[in-house]
Scaffold this active site. Sequence first.
Site, PDB file in Angstrom:
ATOM      1  N   LYS A 171     -50.290 -24.346 -14.994  1.00 24.24           N
ATOM      2  CA  LYS A 171     -48.889 -24.304 -14.545  1.00 24.24           C
ATOM      3  C   LYS A 171     -48.077 -25.505 -15.024  1.00 24.24           C
ATOM      4  O   LYS A 171     -46.895 -25.362 -15.327  1.00 24.24           O
ATOM      5  CB  LYS A 171     -48.830 -24.220 -13.020  1.00 24.24           C
ATOM      6  CG  LYS A 171     -49.306 -22.882 -12.515  1.00 24.24           C
ATOM      7  CD  LYS A 171     -49.258 -22.800 -11.019  1.00 24.24           C
ATOM      8  CE  LYS A 171     -49.827 -21.457 -10.583  1.00 24.24           C
ATOM      9  NZ  LYS A 171     -49.700 -21.233  -9.166  1.00 24.24           N
ATOM     10  N   ASN A 219     -44.730 -20.833 -13.202  1.00 25.02           N
ATOM     11  CA  ASN A 219     -45.699 -19.731 -13.088  1.00 25.02           C
ATOM     12  C   ASN A 219     -45.145 -18.475 -13.766  1.00 25.02           C
ATOM     13  O   ASN A 219     -45.787 -17.435 -13.769  1.00 25.02           O
ATOM     14  CB  ASN A 219     -46.076 -19.440 -11.630  1.00 25.02           C
ATOM     15  CG  ASN A 219     -45.002 -18.655 -10.898  1.00 25.02           C
ATOM     16  OD1 ASN A 219     -43.842 -18.624 -11.314  1.00 25.02           O
ATOM     17  ND2 ASN A 219     -45.378 -18.016  -9.809  1.00 25.02           N
ATOM     18  N   ASP A 235     -43.604 -19.623  -7.005  1.00 23.70           N
ATOM     19  CA  ASP A 235     -44.645 -19.934  -6.004  1.00 23.70           C
ATOM     20  C   ASP A 235     -44.056 -20.432  -4.687  1.00 23.70           C
ATOM     21  O   ASP A 235     -44.508 -20.040  -3.608  1.00 23.70           O
ATOM     22  CB  ASP A 235     -45.596 -21.007  -6.546  1.00 23.70           C
ATOM     23  CG  ASP A 235     -46.585 -20.432  -7.532  1.00 23.70           C
ATOM     24  OD1 ASP A 235     -46.786 -19.212  -7.529  1.00 23.70           O
ATOM     25  OD2 ASP A 235     -47.155 -21.218  -8.306  1.00 23.70           O
ATOM     26  N   GLY A 251     -51.714 -31.186  -7.922  1.00 27.23           N
ATOM     27  CA  GLY A 251     -51.607 -30.581  -9.251  1.00 27.23           C
ATOM     28  C   GLY A 251     -50.463 -29.582  -9.298  1.00 27.23           C
ATOM     29  O   GLY A 251     -49.515 -29.644  -8.509  1.00 27.23           O
ATOM     30  N   ASN A 303     -55.054 -36.498  -2.229  1.00 29.55           N
ATOM     31  CA  ASN A 303     -55.645 -36.044  -3.487  1.00 29.55           C
ATOM     32  C   ASN A 303     -56.701 -37.038  -3.925  1.00 29.55           C
ATOM     33  O   ASN A 303     -56.632 -38.215  -3.578  1.00 29.55           O
ATOM     34  CB  ASN A 303     -54.550 -35.945  -4.564  1.00 29.55           C
ATOM     35  CG  ASN A 303     -54.996 -35.103  -5.743  1.00 29.55           C
ATOM     36  OD1 ASN A 303     -55.622 -34.062  -5.563  1.00 29.55           O
ATOM     37  ND2 ASN A 303     -54.689 -35.546  -6.957  1.00 29.55           N
ATOM     38  N   ARG A 304     -57.693 -36.526  -4.698  1.00 33.40           N
ATOM     39  CA  ARG A 304     -58.716 -37.455  -5.214  1.00 33.40           C
ATOM     40  C   ARG A 304     -58.038 -38.503  -6.086  1.00 33.40           C
ATOM     41  O   ARG A 304     -58.283 -39.683  -5.956  1.00 33.40           O
ATOM     42  CB  ARG A 304     -59.731 -36.682  -6.074  1.00 33.40           C
ATOM     43  CG  ARG A 304     -60.633 -35.777  -5.317  1.00 33.40           C
ATOM     44  CD  ARG A 304     -61.601 -35.100  -6.241  1.00 33.40           C
ATOM     45  NE  ARG A 304     -60.926 -34.461  -7.388  1.00 33.40           N
ATOM     46  CZ  ARG A 304     -61.494 -33.618  -8.213  1.00 33.40           C
ATOM     47  NH1 ARG A 304     -62.758 -33.297  -8.042  1.00 33.40           N
ATOM     48  NH2 ARG A 304     -60.830 -33.090  -9.216  1.00 33.40           N
ATOM     49  N   LEU A 350     -55.133 -40.515  -6.558  1.00 36.58           N
ATOM     50  CA  LEU A 350     -53.971 -40.885  -5.723  1.00 36.58           C
ATOM     51  C   LEU A 350     -52.702 -41.122  -6.533  1.00 36.58           C
ATOM     52  O   LEU A 350     -51.589 -40.951  -6.027  1.00 36.58           O
ATOM     53  CB  LEU A 350     -54.300 -42.129  -4.905  1.00 36.58           C
ATOM     54  CG  LEU A 350     -54.969 -41.853  -3.569  1.00 36.58           C
ATOM     55  CD1 LEU A 350     -55.248 -43.134  -2.827  1.00 36.58           C
ATOM     56  CD2 LEU A 350     -54.119 -40.920  -2.697  1.00 36.58           C
TER      57      LEU A 350
HETATM   58  P1  ATR Z   1     -53.303 -26.175 -10.170  1.00 36.56           P
HETATM   59  O1  ATR Z   1     -52.336 -25.754 -11.206  1.00 36.56           O
HETATM   60  O2  ATR Z   1     -53.960 -25.061  -9.464  1.00 36.56           O
HETATM   61  O3  ATR Z   1     -52.769 -27.172  -9.179  1.00 36.56           O
HETATM   62  P2  ATR Z   1     -54.557 -28.393 -11.376  1.00 36.56           P
HETATM   63  O4  ATR Z   1     -53.231 -28.893 -11.845  1.00 36.56           O
HETATM   64  O5  ATR Z   1     -55.748 -28.504 -12.293  1.00 36.56           O
HETATM   65  O6  ATR Z   1     -54.493 -26.883 -10.983  1.00 36.56           O
HETATM   66  O7  ATR Z   1     -54.861 -29.169  -9.982  1.00 36.56           O
HETATM   67  C1  ATR Z   1     -56.026 -28.980  -9.269  1.00 36.56           C
HETATM   68  C2  ATR Z   1     -55.941 -29.793  -7.980  1.00 36.56           C
HETATM   69  O8  ATR Z   1     -57.143 -29.588  -7.254  1.00 36.56           O
HETATM   70  C3  ATR Z   1     -55.844 -31.293  -8.217  1.00 36.56           C
HETATM   71  O9  ATR Z   1     -55.063 -31.859  -7.180  1.00 36.56           O
HETATM   72  C4  ATR Z   1     -57.302 -31.741  -8.119  1.00 36.56           C
HETATM   73  O10 ATR Z   1     -57.475 -33.082  -7.750  1.00 36.56           O
HETATM   74  P3  ATR Z   1     -57.396 -34.253  -8.864  1.00 36.56           P
HETATM   75  O11 ATR Z   1     -55.963 -34.364  -9.253  1.00 36.56           O
HETATM   76  O12 ATR Z   1     -57.886 -35.464  -8.173  1.00 36.56           O
HETATM   77  O13 ATR Z   1     -58.268 -33.787  -9.995  1.00 36.56           O
HETATM   78  C5  ATR Z   1     -57.760 -30.843  -7.000  1.00 36.56           C
HETATM   79  N1  ATR Z   1     -59.214 -30.656  -6.971  1.00 36.56           N
HETATM   80  C6  ATR Z   1     -59.983 -29.988  -7.850  1.00 36.56           C
HETATM   81  N2  ATR Z   1     -61.280 -30.006  -7.459  1.00 36.56           N
HETATM   82  C7  ATR Z   1     -61.320 -30.701  -6.281  1.00 36.56           C
HETATM   83  C8  ATR Z   1     -62.365 -31.068  -5.377  1.00 36.56           C
HETATM   84  N3  ATR Z   1     -63.621 -30.744  -5.581  1.00 36.56           N
HETATM   85  N4  ATR Z   1     -62.035 -31.776  -4.260  1.00 36.56           N
HETATM   86  C9  ATR Z   1     -60.748 -32.125  -4.021  1.00 36.56           C
HETATM   87  N5  ATR Z   1     -59.718 -31.808  -4.853  1.00 36.56           N
HETATM   88  C10 ATR Z   1     -60.004 -31.107  -5.961  1.00 36.56           C
END
Ligand code: ATR
Length: 281
Positions: A68, A89, A104, A130, A152-153, A155
């Site tokens: 996205k 999207n 969305d 994300g 978020n992981r 930050l």
């Molecule tokens: P989308 O378009 O669905 O948001 P994305 O941009 O790849 O896809 O984002 C995925 C999100 O899920 C991110 O916030 C990611 O955290 P990070 O930015 O720290 O990578 C989060 N995410 C993915 N796997 C995760 C996990 N196991 N635990 C916690 N957060 C997770």
Amino acid sequence: MEKKISCVFGKPIKHSMSPILHNSFGKKNNICLYYKAINIRNKILLKKEWIKFVICGGIGVNITIPYKQYAIKLANKLSYRAKIAGAVNTLIINKKNIFGDTTDGVGLIRDLNRLNINLLNKRILLLGAGGAVNSVIQQVLDLGPNKIYLVNRTLLKCKDIRNRFNLKNIIQFCSYDELKNKNAFDVIINGTSLSIKKDKINFNNNAFKTTIAYDLMYSKYITKFLKFAKNNNAKIYDGLGMLIEQAAETYFLLNNIRPKIKNLHKKIRNLLNNNDKKKYY
Ligand code: ATR
């Protein structure tokens, strides 16, 4: 009968209910719509498939996880809400432009409304930073919450969102670790892709007591996040309703006809549960 080509690009995509929704809307409006779900392994292939799609005379596409934010680069004109989200999207092919939009946020708000979930003055926990979270945060803010905690992981991404919205008294952020020091939230919205991955949930359950949990994801089985929330006594909802609402909005943008979606939720849920996608259109 008018013929149109459309599709959804994403990874994973096999489970997607978007083809069912769009093709059935088309059928009801006398449009012969060829809408397919296309698995895209990486960003380079996304660009290649997109070019192929334009050459084939497609009308526009849906973009889903995890593209996205990247797909915004494929547009040369953006809606206001896509600009704010920094994500799309929906890409629509006009004569001169590729118009990028995101439906969305509208989808989420309409579904919360359908479910009678009120965010006014509530403490919200928003997991992830994300494309999914960026696509809905403005609309969540529009509903007047008291606080939104972003977790978020990575930050840095939360920090970036907070800086962009410049609402420091409403948007706060913290790590998953720091959640153990927080009081329970009224509503927790999961915008991470955790539920479609093999990763385990490892965050503190303090945040969950007597709350509502909404996963932007949907699945045939209860999502990992919602299972965790349910085990912690939350009332749970997945994002199938949001999917239906955003699909209706995207269909409207692509075809200029608003599909009727009343009474559709149960049907789509049954199809998802019974793996009966082909029978629907
Ligand atoms: P989308 O378009 O669905 O948001 P994305 O941009 O790849 O896809 O984002 C995925 C999100 O899920 C991110 O916030 C990611 O955290 P990070 O930015 O720290 O990578 C989060 N995410 C993915 N796997 C995760 C996990 N196991 N635990 C916690 N957060 C997770």
